[in-house]
Design a protein around this motif. Structure first.
Motif, PDB file in Angstrom:
ATOM      1  N   GLU A  84      -9.528   3.878  -7.785  1.00 38.58           N
ATOM      2  CA  GLU A  84     -10.079   5.380  -7.681  1.00 38.58           C
ATOM      3  C   GLU A  84      -8.472   6.060  -7.856  1.00 38.58           C
ATOM      4  N   LYS A 105       1.230  -1.761   0.031  1.00 41.15           N
ATOM      5  CA  LYS A 105       0.235   0.266  -0.078  1.00 41.15           C
ATOM      6  C   LYS A 105       0.541   1.169   0.254  1.00 41.15           C
ATOM      7  N   ASP A 143      -8.035   3.223  -1.710  1.00 36.37           N
ATOM      8  CA  ASP A 143      -8.989   2.510  -2.918  1.00 36.37           C
ATOM      9  C   ASP A 143      -8.329   2.552  -4.193  1.00 36.37           C
ATOM     10  N   SER A 161      -6.532  -2.463  -1.326  1.00 33.24           N
ATOM     11  CA  SER A 161      -7.538  -1.420  -0.435  1.00 33.24           C
ATOM     12  C   SER A 161      -8.217  -0.998   1.393  1.00 33.24           C
ATOM     13  N   ASP A 162      -8.203  -0.061   1.122  1.00 30.09           N
ATOM     14  CA  ASP A 162      -8.943   0.181   2.451  1.00 30.09           C
ATOM     15  C   ASP A 162      -9.781   2.309   2.691  1.00 30.09           C
ATOM     16  N   GLU A 163      -9.679   2.462   3.449  1.00 32.07           N
ATOM     17  CA  GLU A 163      -9.730   3.941   3.837  1.00 32.07           C
ATOM     18  C   GLU A 163      -8.834   4.405   3.585  1.00 32.07           C
ATOM     19  N   GLU A 164      -7.905   4.455   3.330  1.00 28.67           N
ATOM     20  CA  GLU A 164      -6.499   5.305   3.015  1.00 28.67           C
ATOM     21  C   GLU A 164      -6.838   4.637   1.108  1.00 28.67           C
TER      22      GLU A 164
END
Length: 769
Positions: A625, A536, A622, A617-620
């Motif tokens: 996107e 990430k 995507d 992918s997480d809240e921080e």
């Protein structure tokens, strides 16, 4: 209370040791006994190595005389001319050249006390309780008599001693030595002994015995010896000889009838005799049964407490130096051996003086002082352990950090440091453990291990972060290089190359992470989490670099570079020189379309179909996107801005064609040549003109070739300025020869000249531009 000194020889040397009245006729106990024991009789330090002899019998039977002859004492003796009481109360002295204390007890059946037998009983009980040997002094003609032989008094003594032995269950005995005085030999000593023994057994049978002792024998508690002495006045030589023989039985242990046998001892040390005797007398005076074990116990408690107090005070003085360094956080070397030595010396000092007292009390008091010393030392023990724990933690941290400076295996570094520190801690902790204690260092050792675990975990997290940060930095460096490189030559396959390169570098970084993670003993779950975090963060770094490269100004620069490449350079990379016949509009449109094709290429990251990134992918983050680089709004805005910037290149190209077209006509040039032919011929035919113009032309060429127009212009300007300044000064100084009109004229001329020169400067500036 009285005390009398011994008689002195002519040379001043005492024949005998002083005597002391320990109990007076008013039944008061003397307080000077401790002083006499230590100073006058010098028995304070002999411990159990002494004996005590008491004598009782009827008044005026020669008891004091017998004691003086046997032991070398100086008790008062009865005057031969006055038959009256001599010994009052109880006197004590020390035998000459022997560690024997002798008590001369007031005689019984005296006319001075009459029928008052209270003191007789008390003194007899006191003698029985304190003495090893009791000498019963009686005349030969008193044998067989009840009162004359003191049988009533002995009965009282027997009853009290039964209570004594019933309470104590002791194996100690008391020796009754019967000395039969003025024995003339008519009745053999054996017969006299049998008579006395029969009387004693008959008395014993009539004694009231406690429960459980109904069948006990008199010989279980008493031993009897019998001896006879000739008449002192009628047979003085024989009397003296028998006294000497009797003395041998008190002084020579090798004699068959030696009286001081071990089982007769009351086990009272000499330095505690005064306390013991005073306690017994107080028991007697309070009309209580004589409880010898209780008195022995009280004596032992009193003396053991005194001895323990002295020893403990000395102990506190010796350990005082330990407190300050330990409280300051220092670790004392040899603390354990020093504490052991001081404590053992204290216990040894206590044992030396207290072991001679009642065993049960001594052992109990010994345990008490041992516990007290251990309690005091335990403070230093725990303090040392606390300091040792702190030092061990500091040492562990320093060792690990020192090893972590170079190449290392983290788990090996931590394990070696832990083992080293724990071994030192255990060795140091065991060195301060004392015998006869229940001390342990388990709690501190557990605390140390927990602290090491915490520090190891903290260092592990820090080192892991450093490792990950270093890998991320390496990744970022490589990403910056290849992203910038691929962005310089954009094309349809640009993102495929970039993503593949990204994946290649990321896999390499992941392998390094897993390889280094082995040294941290990371679990599979921790490794999986670290990999996901690395992916990430790597993708975020990649996106950050892409965003930097594709910022509006940077992206417009890329579009401009692509446009210039297509519009201002030909296919061979050479700059184009526009000609009037060139179709500038066509080239412009084609170049702008080529540049605008980059916008959709850069607008979205295109991942190859055969490649899977596995970016979580997480809240921080995507991932979907993040694939969009240029939104439609930005694309439109960039398109408009680029078109406006590209129009400038179009106008520039058009102006260059117009400038090339607007040249001087040839006929004008021909006309200038024809009209100036005469002047040209004059110059080339005249040496003066030819040299002058050749020089001017040469200087002009040199100035042009060396690009000296600027310096030449500065020199000329300075020269003109100086000339004008000089003219101005001259004009102002010559006031008498010039009027105002001239001044105005001159100023006007100067102003005009300056204005002209200024216009010339502007012309030159415009020419340079």
């Amino acid at each position: 209370m009285t005390a009398e000194n011994a008689q002195l020889q002519p040379n001043g040397v005492a024949k005998t040791r002083p005597r002391l009245q320990i109990i007076d006729e008013n039944q008061h106990f003397s307080g000077e006994l401790p002083k006499y024991m230590k100073e006058e009789w010098q028995l304070g330090e002999v411990g159990f190595n002494y004996n005590l002899v008491a004598v009782f019998g009827s008044q005026s039977t020669g008891k004091s005389t017998l004691l003086n002859r046997l032991f070398g004492t100086n008790f008062d003796v009865m005057s031969e001319t006055a038959r009256r009481q001599t010994t009052k109360g109880i006197w004590m002295s020390c035998g000459k050249d022997m560690n024997v204390l002798i008590m001369d007890v007031e005689g019984t059946d005296g006319r001075e006390r009459g029928e008052d037998q209270d003191f007789e009983r008390k003194s007899a009980l006191f003698s029985m309780a304190t003495s090893n040997v009791i000498i019963v002094n009686l005349w030969e003609h008193q044998v067989g008599l009840y009162q004359g032989a003191n049988m009533g008094l002995l009965k009282t003594v027997f009853e009290v001693n039964l209570q004594l032995f019933q309470a104590a269950r002791s194996n100690e005995k008391t020796l009754l030595l019967f000395v039969i005085r003025d024995h003339v030999g008519a009745t053999p000593l054996a017969n006299l002994s049998n008579t006395l023994t029969a009387d004693l057994e008959r008395i014993w049978q009539s004694v009231s015995k406690p429960e459980g002792l109904e069948n006990c024998m008199i010989t279980d508690y008493f031993d009897f010896m019998f001896t006879a002495l000739p008449h002192k006045i009628l047979l003085p030589k024989e009397f003296e000889q028998e006294v000497i023989k009797l003395r041998e039985r008190f002084t020579n242990p090798n004699v068959k009838d030696f009286v001081f046998k071990p089982n007769y001892s009351k086990r009272v040390p000499a330095d505690g005799l005064h306390v013991y005797c005073q306690g017994i007398w107080e028991q007697i005076m309070s009309n209580k049964d004589l409880d010898l074990p209780t008195q022995q116990e009280l004596l032992a408690q009193y003396r053991c407490d005194e001895i323990a107090t002295v020893a403990f005070e000395a102990f506190l003085g010796k350990i005082k130096g330990f407190r300050q360094p330990i409280e300051a956080g220092k670790i004392l070397e040899d603390l354990g051996p020093n504490m052991e030595e001081i404590r053992n010396a204290t216990i040894k000092q206590f044992d030396k003086d207290a072991s001679r007292y009642l065993t049960e009390v001594y052992k109990r008091k010994r345990a008490e002082i041992l516990n007290k010393t251990n309690s005091q030392l335990h403070v230093f023990f725990t303090g040392q352990l606390k300091n040792l724990t702190k030092k061990s933690i500091t040492s562990f941290t320093a060792l690990v950090q020192e090893k972590l400076k170079g190449e290392y295996d983290f788990s090996e570094v931590v394990s070696n440091a832990r083992q080293n520190v724990e071994n030192i801690f255990i060795t140091s902790a065991q060195a301060i453990l004392l015998s006869d204690t229940d001390w342990t260092y388990d709690e501190e050792y557990t605390q140390l291990k927990e602290s090491i675990d915490e520090i190891g975990a903290k260092l592990r997290v820090e080192e892991t972060k450093k490792m990950v940060k270093a890998l991320e930095k390496s990744f970022q460096t490589q990403v910056n290089e290849f992203v910038s490189l691929y962005f310089k030559s954009p094309g349809p396959d640009m993102w495929g190359k970039i993503i593949r390169k990204f994946q290649q570098i990321l896999e390499n970084i992941e392998n390094q992470l897993l390889k280094r993670a082995k040294s941290f003993n990371s679990s599979e779950e921790e490794n999986s989490t670290a990999i996901e975090s690395l992916r990430k963060r790597s993708w975020l770094q990649f996106r950050k670099k892409v965003d930097e490269e594709l910022a509006d100004n940077m992206f417009l620069l890329k579009l401009r570079e692509r446009f210039e490449e297509k519009f201002r350079y030909d296919e061979e990379g050479l700059p184009k020189v526009w000609k009037p016949e060139d179709d500038i509009d066509k080239h412009f449109r084609k170049a702008r379309e080529e540049a605008l094709r980059l916008i959709p290429i850069f607008s979205n990251i295109k991942i190859p179909d055969d490649l899977e990134l596995n970016i979580p992918s997480d809240e921080e983050l995507d991932l979907e996107e993040s694939l969009t680089i240029l939104s439609e709004t930005r694309q439109h805005d960039l398109t408009v801005r680029f078109k406006k910037e590209s129009d400038a290149f179009y106008l520039e190209a058009k102006r260059s064609v117009v400038a090339t077209t607007a040249r001087v006509p040839y006929w004008i040039i021909l006309l200038i040549v024809i009209l100036g032919w005469n002047e040209f011929m004059v110059i080339i035919t005249s040496p003066t003109y030819l040299i002058f113009f050749s020089f001017v032309g040469f200087v002009g060429y040199v100035v042009y070739f060396l690009n000296l127009f600027g310096p030449v212009e500065s020199i000329c300007r300075m020269f003109v300025t100086e000339v004008l300044n000089y003219i101005t000064v001259q004009i102002k100084g010559d006031k008498n020869n010039n009027d105002d009109n001239n001044n105005n004229s001159t100023a006007t001329v100067a102003k005009t000249f300056t204005s002209f020169m200024g216009n010339g400067d502007e012309s030159v500036t415009k020419k340079e531009q």
